[in-house]
Design a protein around this motif. Structure first.
Motif, PDB file in Angstrom:
ATOM      1  N   GLY A 592       9.243  -1.828 -14.588  1.00  0.00           N
ATOM      2  CA  GLY A 592       8.946  -2.347 -13.255  1.00  0.00           C
ATOM      3  C   GLY A 592       9.414  -1.440 -12.136  1.00  0.00           C
ATOM      4  O   GLY A 592       9.703  -1.887 -11.037  1.00  0.00           O
ATOM      5  N   CYS A 593       9.494  -0.161 -12.422  1.00  0.00           N
ATOM      6  CA  CYS A 593       9.994   0.776 -11.386  1.00  0.00           C
ATOM      7  C   CYS A 593       8.974   0.979 -10.281  1.00  0.00           C
ATOM      8  O   CYS A 593       9.312   1.372  -9.181  1.00  0.00           O
ATOM      9  CB  CYS A 593      10.372   2.116 -12.010  1.00  0.00           C
ATOM     10  SG  CYS A 593       8.950   3.095 -12.566  1.00  0.00           S
ATOM     11  N   ARG A 594       7.697   0.719 -10.575  1.00  0.00           N
ATOM     12  CA  ARG A 594       6.605   0.768  -9.601  1.00  0.00           C
ATOM     13  C   ARG A 594       6.252   2.178  -9.135  1.00  0.00           C
ATOM     14  O   ARG A 594       5.582   2.341  -8.116  1.00  0.00           O
ATOM     15  CB  ARG A 594       6.900  -0.132  -8.394  1.00  0.00           C
ATOM     16  CG  ARG A 594       7.231  -1.546  -8.795  1.00  0.00           C
ATOM     17  CD  ARG A 594       7.396  -2.469  -7.646  1.00  0.00           C
ATOM     18  NE  ARG A 594       6.144  -2.614  -6.896  1.00  0.00           N
ATOM     19  CZ  ARG A 594       6.006  -3.444  -5.888  1.00  0.00           C
ATOM     20  NH1 ARG A 594       7.006  -4.194  -5.507  1.00  0.00           N
ATOM     21  NH2 ARG A 594       4.861  -3.527  -5.252  1.00  0.00           N
ATOM     22  N   ASN A 597       2.540   2.467  -9.119  1.00  0.00           N
ATOM     23  CA  ASN A 597       1.798   1.691  -8.120  1.00  0.00           C
ATOM     24  C   ASN A 597       1.315   2.562  -6.970  1.00  0.00           C
ATOM     25  O   ASN A 597       0.168   2.487  -6.543  1.00  0.00           O
ATOM     26  CB  ASN A 597       2.683   0.573  -7.529  1.00  0.00           C
ATOM     27  CG  ASN A 597       3.045  -0.493  -8.545  1.00  0.00           C
ATOM     28  OD1 ASN A 597       3.401  -1.588  -8.215  1.00  0.00           O
ATOM     29  ND2 ASN A 597       2.976  -0.156  -9.835  1.00  0.00           N
ATOM     30  N   ASN A 598       2.222   3.411  -6.477  1.00  0.00           N
ATOM     31  CA  ASN A 598       1.866   4.223  -5.313  1.00  0.00           C
ATOM     32  C   ASN A 598       1.062   5.451  -5.683  1.00  0.00           C
ATOM     33  O   ASN A 598       0.406   6.047  -4.844  1.00  0.00           O
ATOM     34  CB  ASN A 598       3.136   4.649  -4.577  1.00  0.00           C
ATOM     35  CG  ASN A 598       3.828   3.464  -3.969  1.00  0.00           C
ATOM     36  OD1 ASN A 598       3.178   2.488  -3.603  1.00  0.00           O
ATOM     37  ND2 ASN A 598       5.142   3.518  -3.906  1.00  0.00           N
ATOM     38  N   LEU A 599       1.134   5.865  -6.955  1.00  0.00           N
ATOM     39  CA  LEU A 599       0.406   7.059  -7.360  1.00  0.00           C
ATOM     40  C   LEU A 599      -1.088   6.807  -7.436  1.00  0.00           C
ATOM     41  O   LEU A 599      -1.888   7.710  -7.240  1.00  0.00           O
ATOM     42  CB  LEU A 599       0.874   7.502  -8.751  1.00  0.00           C
ATOM     43  CG  LEU A 599       2.080   8.411  -8.832  1.00  0.00           C
ATOM     44  CD1 LEU A 599       2.354   8.734 -10.283  1.00  0.00           C
ATOM     45  CD2 LEU A 599       1.840   9.680  -8.049  1.00  0.00           C
ATOM     46  N   CYS A 600      -1.468   5.580  -7.756  1.00  0.00           N
ATOM     47  CA  CYS A 600      -2.876   5.303  -8.029  1.00  0.00           C
ATOM     48  C   CYS A 600      -3.691   5.376  -6.740  1.00  0.00           C
ATOM     49  O   CYS A 600      -3.412   4.668  -5.779  1.00  0.00           O
ATOM     50  CB  CYS A 600      -3.052   3.932  -8.656  1.00  0.00           C
ATOM     51  SG  CYS A 600      -4.783   3.594  -9.003  1.00  0.00           S
ATOM     52  N   PRO A 601      -4.705   6.245  -6.706  1.00  0.00           N
ATOM     53  CA  PRO A 601      -5.493   6.359  -5.479  1.00  0.00           C
ATOM     54  C   PRO A 601      -6.437   5.182  -5.278  1.00  0.00           C
ATOM     55  O   PRO A 601      -7.025   5.029  -4.216  1.00  0.00           O
ATOM     56  CB  PRO A 601      -6.277   7.655  -5.689  1.00  0.00           C
ATOM     57  CG  PRO A 601      -6.374   7.802  -7.161  1.00  0.00           C
ATOM     58  CD  PRO A 601      -5.153   7.172  -7.746  1.00  0.00           C
ATOM     59  N   TYR A 602      -6.612   4.380  -6.298  1.00  0.00           N
ATOM     60  CA  TYR A 602      -7.573   3.272  -6.207  1.00  0.00           C
ATOM     61  C   TYR A 602      -6.880   1.908  -6.127  1.00  0.00           C
ATOM     62  O   TYR A 602      -7.527   0.884  -6.254  1.00  0.00           O
ATOM     63  CB  TYR A 602      -8.523   3.296  -7.410  1.00  0.00           C
ATOM     64  CG  TYR A 602      -9.205   4.634  -7.543  1.00  0.00           C
ATOM     65  CD1 TYR A 602     -10.262   4.959  -6.715  1.00  0.00           C
ATOM     66  CD2 TYR A 602      -8.770   5.570  -8.461  1.00  0.00           C
ATOM     67  CE1 TYR A 602     -10.877   6.188  -6.802  1.00  0.00           C
ATOM     68  CE2 TYR A 602      -9.379   6.802  -8.562  1.00  0.00           C
ATOM     69  CZ  TYR A 602     -10.434   7.115  -7.725  1.00  0.00           C
ATOM     70  OH  TYR A 602     -11.030   8.331  -7.811  1.00  0.00           O
ATOM     71  N   ASN A 603      -5.573   1.939  -5.964  1.00  0.00           N
ATOM     72  CA  ASN A 603      -4.800   0.701  -5.960  1.00  0.00           C
ATOM     73  C   ASN A 603      -5.143  -0.168  -7.164  1.00  0.00           C
ATOM     74  O   ASN A 603      -5.242  -1.386  -7.066  1.00  0.00           O
ATOM     75  CB  ASN A 603      -5.046  -0.094  -4.676  1.00  0.00           C
ATOM     76  CG  ASN A 603      -4.679   0.713  -3.463  1.00  0.00           C
ATOM     77  OD1 ASN A 603      -3.697   1.455  -3.483  1.00  0.00           O
ATOM     78  ND2 ASN A 603      -5.485   0.608  -2.428  1.00  0.00           N
TER      79      ASN A 603
END
Lengths: 674, 165
Positions: A592-594, A597-603
Motif C-alpha cells: 500500500g505504498c502507493r 498510483n502516481n506513476l500511472c499516466p492513465y490513473n
C-alpha cells in the motif's frame, strides 16, 4: 511437466535465407535448446502451407508452445497467433522473433547474422516457456461520440456520424462552429466561395436532431477508455441564456463598446463587447466578452439587458460543468497561425502595410472589415504592387522545419484575387512552388498566365529605408533571386506574409488529457503514418484535420469522414476487444505504498483505503509496465511481459555467454532458464 | 584487455512503439549496422526494470542499450521520463559497483528514425568495444563466496516478502 516447444524458422524466400543459415538455425535449435521437440525451416512460414505445418505439429506432436523466427511481429504476429488458435493452442503461447528486419536485412556477415539469429531464437524459446495463456476481454461501445473542434474536419465527422443515426456531441471553444474556413473568402483551386460551401454544413450541424452543440466550451477532463469515455466539459458563461435568445441582434447593435476583434477579424476589424463572431454564426447566440464589457469593467451600462426583447441577458450566469458519456472521441482541434512578429526583419507589427495571410483573408472577404476591398492599412488606398512572401515560419530551422503545405496554393489564390480586384503587380517570393494535388498545378499555370511574377528566393528583409528615388515611401523587398543569381530590391506597397500553420498552443495539454502524443513539432501522432492515419495509439481516440499535420480543406474533410467511418465501425460492431496485456496487483504482496498510483499516466491504479492495497482497473490499463518495474515489493505483474518472461528472454539472448562456446552439451547439462 | 577479436555482446531493450519500429524500419530500408546488439521488445522503455539491466550484465552482456520514444512522444504519454530517471540511477549504481557507467546507454528513436537508431547502435558497440569485455559472470565464479553471500541476501529479501497463508 516440461513444455513441448516447436520452432519454425522462415526463409522468407531469400530475404532471410540469403543472409542467415536458416537450416542451421533450425537444426541447432532442435539439437541444443531444452524442451524443443520440433524445429523446422520453411520457404514461407506465413503462407497457408507454412501455417498448416504449424497447426499439424500442434495437433500431432502435442506442442504446448510455438516459436516463429521470421519477420517483425508487427507484421505477422496476428497470423501465427491465429494459426495456433485454429489448432486449439492459446494464441498468447506463440512467440515471434524478428530475424528479418533485425538480422538478415541489417547484416553484412553471414556467420555473424546466423549467430545473432540463433541468440534470438534461444531468447524466444526460453521466453515462450514462461508465457501464460491469456484471454482477451471485450467492452461494450457507447454509440455516442464526442467531436472536439467545430472546424471543417470536425463538422464533416459530426455530420457523417449524425447522418448514420448516431448521437454526436460537438464541442467548440469559440462562440460559433465553422473554424478557420469561416474566415476565408475563396478556396483554392476552384475559387469556390468559402462561406457558400461551409455555412450549409454549419446550419445542418446546428439543426441536426442527432447533434448536440456545445459552443464556447472546452474539454476539462477525460477518463475511462475505448467504448466508455467520460468527459467533463466546461461551458463558459455567455451571459446570454441560450433558450431565451432569438438571435435578433439588438443587443449587439445597441452595445456602446467597440473593440478590436483579434479572433475572427484577425485584428483587422472591430466587434462589440457583446458579439456573434460573424453573421452566419451557428448558434446565433451572442457572447459577452468580459474583458471589454463596460458592466464588468465598472458596473455601469447594461444596455443590452434593458433592450433585449426576450430578457435573455443574464449577468449572473456562471460557467457550467457538463459530463458526457461517449464511446469514441474525434479530435479535430485545428491550428493557429505562426506569430509573424517572431521574424522582425519582415516588419510585421512595425511596418503598417505588412499583413498576415489571415488578415488578408479577412480583407478579401466581402463580409470582412473592408467589404472585400484590397486596400492599405489607411483603409482607402489601393496598392499598386503587392509582395507575397512564402514560408514565413515554416521550412525554417529557426522556427518550424516542416512545410506548411497549404501556403503555396493560398499565395496563388491571393495573387489571383489581387489581380482580379486591383491593377496591382503581384510578386510571389517562394523557395519551392509546391502544388501537388488535383487541379493545383493547373492553377499555378493559370497564375503564370495571369501575369503574377514569381521570384525564387527566401526574402532577407522587408524595409522602408529607401536607397533609390523610386523606393521612396515604399516597402522594399530585399531578396536573392536564385534563378537570376543576383540580389534584387523590389519596391512594393503591400506585403503579405504566408505564416506557417502551427499546432494550437494547448495541443500538448489536450493530448495529455486524452492520452495521445504529439510529434516534436506538436502535431498529434497518428497510429501509422501511412496505413492508419486517423487512429491514434490510444484506442477509441481519432484525429482529423490540421491538428494531425498541415493540410488543406479537401484533406481535412477526407480525414473527418475517415475518422467518422472508423468510429462507425466500432459502434456497429458493438464491442471492442482489449489485448490482455495488462498489469495486475497481488494484494497479499502489496504494502500500500502507493508509488504505482502516481506513476500511472492513465490513473488506472486506484487505492483501496479499507484494505490498504492498490488495485489495477483493468479496463483502463494500457499495459506499459512502468508500475511493474517500479513496485518495490514486486507485487505487480505485467501479463505477457512478466519479470520471469523477460528474465528468461535475457538468459536466452545471452545463450552463448551463459553457456560458453556454442553451448554444447546444454541439453543434458544445466537448464538454460532459472 | 580489449583486443582485436573481442566482439561485445549487447542486449537492447526497445520499446514496442517507437524504437522497435525504428529497428524494423532500419531493416526495411536495408541499413547495415553492427550485429552485436540483440533486441528484446518491451511495451515501453518505462517497463525496463533496473534488474533487467543488471541481470543482462551479470549473465555476460558487455553492455545494455535502452531505447524509447523521444521525450514528449511516448506512446504512454510520459513513461520514457521514468526510464530516463532509472537510467541515471542505474549509472550511479554501476559506478558504485565499480563498473564503467558507459556500459549502459539510453537513446531516443522515433518510429521514423531507422537511420539514427542504426547510428546509435554502431556508436555504442564501438564505445563498448573500447571498454573491453566485462566478464562479470567469470568474476563472480572467481569469487564464489561473494556470490553465495549475494544469493543469501536475495533469498532473505524474498522470504521477508512471503506472506504466510
Amino acid at each position: 511437466m516440461a513444455e513441448r516447444v516447436g520452432v519454425y524458422v522462415c526463409h522468407c524466400g531469400s530475404n532471410i535465407a540469403g543472409m542467415v543459415d536458416v537450416e542451421e538455425v533450425a537444426r541447432w535449435a532442435g539439437a541444443n535448446l531444452k524442451d524443443v521437440v520440433v524445429a523446422r525451416d520453411y520457404k514461407f512460414m506465413c503462407s497457408s502451407l507454412g501455417q498448416a505445418m504449424i497447426e499439424e505439429d500442434i495437433k500431432k506432436e502435442g506442442l504446448t508452445r510455438v516459436v516463429v523466427a521470421a519477420c517483425s511481429p508487427h507484421l505477422h504476429e496476428k497470423t501465427f497467433r491465429r494459426a495456433c488458435e485454429n489448432a486449439g493452442l492459446n494464441p498468447y503461447l506463440c512467440q515471434m522473433t524478428n530475424i528479418r528486419e533485425h538480422v538478415s536485412w541489417v547484416s553484412k556477415d553471414r556467420a555473424k547474422a546466423t549467430e545473432k539469429a540463433r541468440a534470438l531464437v534461444a531468447a524466444a524459446v526460453e521466453r515462450v516457456k514462461h508465457q501464460a495463456p491469456l484471454e482477451p476481454f471485450f467492452v461494450k461501445v457507447n454509440p455516442a461520440t464526442l467531436v472536439i473542434g467545430g472546424g471543417i474536419a470536425g463538422l464533416q465527422a459530426t455530420l457523417e456520424l449524425a447522418d448514420a443515426g448516431y448521437p454526436v456531441y460537438l464541442v467548440e471553444r469559440t462562440p460559433s462552429i465553422g473554424g478557420h474556413m469561416a474566415q476565408f473568402d475563396k478556396t483554392f483551386p476552384t475559387l469556390d466561395c468559402s462561406a457558400c460551401i461551409l455555412t450549409p454544413k454549419m446550419s445542418e450541424a446546428g439543426q441536426h436532431p442527432n447533434v448536440t452543440l456545445f459552443t464556447y466550451a472546452e474539454v476539462e477532463e477525460v477518463s475511462g477508455s475505448v467504448g466508455h469515455f467520460r468527459v467533463k466539459i466546461r461551458k463558459k458563461a455567455r451571459y446570454v441564456e441560450e433558450d431565451k435568445c432569438t438571435g435578433c441582434g439588438i443587443c449587439v447593435e445597441k452595445c456602446p463598446r467597440k473593440v478590436v476583434d483579434h479572433d475572427f477579424e484577425a485584428g483587422l476589424g472591430y466587434r462589440k463587447a457583446i458579439y456573434t463572431p460573424f453573421p452566419q454564426a451557428v448558434p446565433r447566440i451572442p457572447v459577452i466578452d468580459v474583458e471589454s464589457c463596460i458592466w464588468f469593467e465598472r458596473q455601469k451600462c447594461r444596455a443590452c439587458e434593458k433592450l433585449c426583447p426576450t430578457g435573455a441577458i443574464n449577468f449572473d450566469q456562471k460557467d457550467e460543468e457538463i459530463t458526457l458519456d461517449v464511446g469514441n472521441i474525434i479530435v479535430a482541434t485545428g491550428w493557429k497561425m505562426f506569430d509573424c512578429k517572431k521574424i522582425p526583419q519582415y516588419g510585421y507589427g512595425r511596418l503598417a502595410n505588412v499583413f498576415t495571410a489571415l488578415e488578408f483573408e479577412r480583407m478579401c472577404n466581402a463580409a470582412g472589415p473592408t467589404g472585400g476591398k484590397i486596400v492599405l492599412r489607411d483603409g482607402k488606398t489601393e496598392p499598386q504592387s503587392v509582395a507575397i512572401i512564402h514560408c514565413v515560419g515554416s521550412r525554417d530551422s529557426n522556427h518550424n522545419e516542416y512545410c506548411s503545405g497549404i501556403c503555396c496554393m493560398a499565395a496563388l489564390k491571393f495573387g489571383h484575387l489581387v489581380l482580379e480586384k486591383t491593377k496591382a503587380e503581384v510578386y510571389s517570393f517562394y523557395i519551392d512552388m509546391r502544388t501537388n494535388q488535383k487541379g493545383y498545378e493547373e492553377f499555378y499555370h493559370r497564375l503564370l498566365e495571369e501575369g503574377m511574377h514569381f521570384v525564387r528566393g527566401k526574402v532577407a528583409e522587408v524595409t522602408d529605408a529607401a536607397r533609390r528615388p523610386e523606393e521612396a515611401g515604399k516597402l522594399i523587398i530585399q531578396v536573392e533571386d536564385t534563378l537570376m543569381g543576383k540580389q534584387r530590391r523590389i519596391p512594393v506597397d503591400m506585403v503579405i506574409l504566408m505564416g506557417a500553420l502551427e499546432p494550437q498552443a494547448d495541443a500538448k495539454e489536450l493530448g495529455l488529457k486524452l492520452g495521445i502524443s504529439c510529434s516534436m513539432a506538436g502535431w498529434y501522432t497518428e497510429r501509422h503514418p501511412k496505413l492508419d492515419p486517423v487512429a491514434t495509439m490510444t484506442d477509441g481516440i481519432f484525429v482529423a484535420g490540421v491538428c494531425q499535420g498541415p493540410k488543406d480543406i479537401p484533406a481535412s474533410v477526407a480525414q473527418g469522414a475517415a475518422a467518422a467511418a472508423r468510429v462507425m465501425a466500432m459502434i456497429t460492431k458493438g464491442d471492442v476487444m482489449i489485448e490482455p496485456v495488462v498489469a495486475s496487483i497481488i494484494e497479499e504482496k502489496c504494502s500500500g505504498c502507493r508509488i504505482c498510483n502516481n506513476l500511472c499516466p492513465y490513473n488506472a491504479i486506484e487505492y483501496d483505503a479499507e484494505k490498504q492495497v492498490s488495485r489495477v482497473i483493468t479496463a483502463m490499463c494500457k499495459g506499459c509496465g512502468t508500475c511493474v518495474a517500479a513496485c518495490p515489493a514486486g507485487a505487480i505483474t505485467g501479463a505477457h511481459f512478466s519479470n520471469e518472461q523477460v528474465f528468461a528472454e535475457i538468459e536466452g539472448i545471452l545463450w552463448d555467454a551463459v553457456h560458453g562456446n556454442g553451448g554444447a552439451g546444454v541439453k543434458e547439462g544445466q537448464p538454460v532458464s532459472a | 584487455m580489449a583486443n582485436d577479436t573481442f566482439e561485445p555482446k549487447i542486449v537492447g531493450f526497445l520499446c514496442n512503439w517507437c524504437s522497435y519500429r525504428a529497428a524494423d524500419l532500419a531493416g526495411t530500408a536495408r541499413i547495415k549496422y553492427s550485429p552485436n546488439v540483440r533486441i528484446i521488445r518491451v511495451m515501453c522503455s518505462g517497463r525496463v526494470d533496473p534488474t533487467f539491466v543488471l541481470k543482462a550484465l551479470a549473465l555476460g552482456a558487455d553492455g545494455v542499450m535502452i531505447a524509447g520514444c523521444h521525450p514528449g512522444e511516448c506512446h504512454y504519454i510520459e513513461q520514457n521520463y521514468k526510464a530516463m530517471r532509472r537510467y541515471y540511477m542505474l549509472k550511479h549504481m554501476l559506478r558504485a559497483l565499480g563498473l564503467e557507467e558507459d556500459r549502459i546507454r539510453l537513446v531516443w528513436a522515433s518510429a521514423a528514425e531507422g537511420q539514427q537508431l542504426a547510428e546509435h547502435i554502431d556508436k555504442f558497440v564501438e564505445d563498448v568495444r573500447k571498454l573491453g569485455p566485462l566478464n562479470w559472470p567469470a568474476n563472480w565464479q572467481e569469487n564464489g563466496e561473494r556470490l553465495h553471500a549475494v544469493e543469501a541476501i536475495a533469498k532473505e529479501h524474498e522470504e521477508s516478502l512471503e506472506v504466510l497463508p
